[in-house]
Design a protein around this motif. Structure first.
Motif, short mmCIF file in Angstrom:
data_model
loop_
_atom_site.label_atom_id
_atom_site.label_comp_id
_atom_site.label_asym_id
_atom_site.label_seq_id
_atom_site.Cartn_x
_atom_site.Cartn_y
_atom_site.Cartn_z
N ALA A 19 -105.21 -33.11 -21.45
CA ALA A 19 -105.15 -31.68 -21.11
C ALA A 19 -104.80 -30.84 -22.32
O ALA A 19 -105.29 -29.71 -22.47
N SER A 20 -103.96 -31.37 -23.20
CA SER A 20 -103.59 -30.63 -24.41
C SER A 20 -104.79 -30.46 -25.33
O SER A 20 -105.00 -29.40 -25.92
N LEU A 21 -105.59 -31.52 -25.47
CA LEU A 21 -106.79 -31.43 -26.30
C LEU A 21 -107.81 -30.49 -25.68
O LEU A 21 -108.48 -29.73 -26.40
N THR A 36 -102.54 -25.73 -34.05
CA THR A 36 -101.37 -26.35 -33.41
C THR A 36 -101.34 -26.11 -31.91
O THR A 36 -100.35 -26.44 -31.25
N GLU A 37 -102.39 -25.56 -31.35
CA GLU A 37 -102.39 -25.23 -29.92
C GLU A 37 -102.20 -26.46 -29.04
O GLU A 37 -101.57 -26.37 -27.98
N HIS A 38 -102.75 -27.61 -29.45
CA HIS A 38 -102.58 -28.80 -28.62
C HIS A 38 -101.14 -29.31 -28.63
O HIS A 38 -100.66 -29.84 -27.63
N VAL A 39 -100.45 -29.15 -29.76
CA VAL A 39 -99.05 -29.57 -29.81
C VAL A 39 -98.18 -28.61 -28.99
O VAL A 39 -97.26 -29.04 -28.29
N GLU A 40 -98.49 -27.33 -29.09
CA GLU A 40 -97.79 -26.35 -28.26
C GLU A 40 -97.98 -26.67 -26.78
O GLU A 40 -97.02 -26.62 -25.99
N LYS A 41 -99.21 -26.97 -26.40
CA LYS A 41 -99.50 -27.28 -24.99
C LYS A 41 -98.83 -28.59 -24.58
O LYS A 41 -98.31 -28.70 -23.45
N LEU A 42 -98.82 -29.56 -25.46
CA LEU A 42 -98.17 -30.83 -25.16
C LEU A 42 -96.69 -30.63 -24.86
O LEU A 42 -96.15 -31.19 -23.90
#
Length: 333
Positions: free
Chosen positions: A259-261, A38-44
Motif C-alpha cells: 500500500a505504501s508503494l 519519500t512518500e512511501h516511507v511517510e505512508k509506511l
C-alpha cells in the motif's frame, strides 16, 4: 530497597509498556525534505502506527541522523533501524543492486521499476550482499527515467555533451562517459551549489528532484528524452532490529509495504508529473529533444556497459549474468 517497576525500567530503556506489550520506536534516516521520493516511507509510518494503535512508530529524520552517503554504514552498526540510500552512492558496498542502475534497461513505468527491483532484492545473492551490512531490503523508491537540467549553451545534439561536466551517478554516469561527458557522482544535497558555482553544467535527476533540490531555479534547458536510465534507492531495515520485532509488529510493517508503494506511485504520477511541465514553463526553461537516430547512436555507444558490469562483478564473486538475466526476464514478463 525500592522496587523498580516495569514502567521505570521501560523509561530507563527509552521505551514504554502498554499492558504487557512494549511500545517500539524506530528511527529512520532520510535526507533532504519530505518530497515525492519519500512518500512511501511517510505512508509506511502512517500505516504501521494505525495498525498497531501507536505501539510501533517510525520516527522519520531528514538529515538529523546521518549523511545520506553513510546511511548504509549507520544501518550496519545499528545507529538507526531503517534508512533510505542510493546504490550509486557507494557501488562497492552494494554491487548486486547496481544492476538496476545500468543504462537503457527498458523500464518504462514506475510499476515496472518496482517489479524488477523486488525481483533483484529477493535474489539470494542480493540478500547475502546486503546482509554483509546487517541490512534487509524492504522496498525500492521507484523513479522514472532521468534527464538533464543545465545552464549555459544547450547541447542541441548529443555531440555537444563532449567535455561537459555533468552530475550523473552509477550507470547513467557511465553512459554519459560513452558520449564524452565528464560525470560527477555527487549526492543530491550537493547539486544545487555545484550547478550555481559552475562545478557542473548539467544535472541528471528525476523530475521531483529537479524541483526539490532547486536545479530548475538555475536551469536554462532540459533534455526531454535522453532517458539513459535511473537510480535505485532502496529502503532497508537493520536485520537485527527487524528480527527482534514481535510477530504483530513485523506483520504490521511488512504488510504495509504494498500500500505504501501504491501511494508513492499514485502521488508521483498524479501530482509530481502534473506539476513538472508548468514548473518548466513558469521559468522559461527550454526543452531539448533529440532525434531517434541520435538516441540509437547513444544506446550503441553505451552498449558495452552491461557486459563490463557483468565481467567486473563476476570477478567479485557475484552471479552477475544471472542478476542481469533476471532483470531482463522480469521486464519481458
Amino acid at each position: 530497597m525500592k522496587t523498580i517497576t516495569k514502567t521505570a525500567v521501560a523509561a530507563l530503556l527509552g521505551m514504554s509498556f502498554v499492558g504487557e506489550a512494549v511500545a517500539v520506536e524506530w528511527n529512520v534516516s532520510l535526507w533532504g525534505k519530505k518530497r515525492a521520493f519519500t512518500e512511501h516511507v511517510e505512508k509506511l509510518a502512517e500505516l504501521v502506527s494505525e495498525k498497531t494503535n501507536g505501539d510501533f512508530t517510525l520516527n522519520l529524520s531528514y538529515g538529523g541522523l546521518s549523511n545520506n552517503r553513510e546511511n548504509l554504514d549507520g544501518i550496519s552498526i545499528g545507529a538507526f533501524e531503517m534508512a533510505q540510500f542510493c546504490a550509486g552512492y557507494h557501488a562497492d558496498k552494494n554491487p548486486s543492486i547496481t544492476v538496476l542502475e545500468l543504462p537503457f534497461l527498458g523500464v518504462s513505468s514506475l510499476e515496472e521499476e518496482i517489479e524488477v527491483s523486488m525481483a533483484v532484492y529477493n535474489h539470494p545473492a542480493t540478500k547475502a550482499d546486503l546482509g554483509r551490512w546487517n541490512a534487509t531490503l524492504l522496498m525500492p523508491s521507484p523513479l522514472p527515467q532521468y534527464n538533464f537540467v543545465g545552464v549555459g549553451e544547450a547541447p542541441r545534439s548529443l555531440d555537444d555533451f563532449e567535455g561537459l561536466s555533468v552530475r550523473a551517478t552509477g550507470g547513467i554516469g557511465r553512459a554519459m562517459e560513452s558520449i564524452g561527458a565528464v560525470p560527477n557522482s555527487m549526492s543530491a544535497t550537493e547539486v544545487r551549489q555545484a550547478l550555481d558555482s559552475g562545478v557542473v553544467k548539467a544535472v541528471s535527476f528525476a523530475p521531483h528532484a529537479h524541483m526539490s533540490f532547486g536545479t530548475i531555479e538555475s536551469g536554462e534547458w532540459w533534455t526531454t528524452n535522453m532517458n539513459p536510465g535511473t537510480v535505485n534507492c532502496p529502503v532497508v531495515a537493520n536485520t537485527d532490529a527487524l528480527n527482534s520485532l514481535s510477530d504483530e509488529h513485523r506483520e504490521a510493517l511488512l504488510s504495509s509495504i504494498p500500500a505504501s508503494l501504491q501511494h508513492y506511485v499514485d502521488n508521483y504520477n498524479n501530482n509530481t508529473m502534473e506539476a513538472w511541465g508548468p514548473a518548466l514553463d513558469e521559468r522559461g526553461i527550454e526543452r531539448i529533444t533529440y532525434t531517434d537516430e541520435e538516441l540509437d547512436s547513444f544506446r550503441s555507444a553505451a552498449g558495452s556497459i552491461a557486459k563490463t558490469w557483468v565481467e567486473e562483478n563476476n570477478a567479485k564473486g557475484l552471479p552477475a549474468q544471472e542478476l542481469l538475466d533476471l532483470v531482463n526476464s522480469t521486464l519481458a514478463n
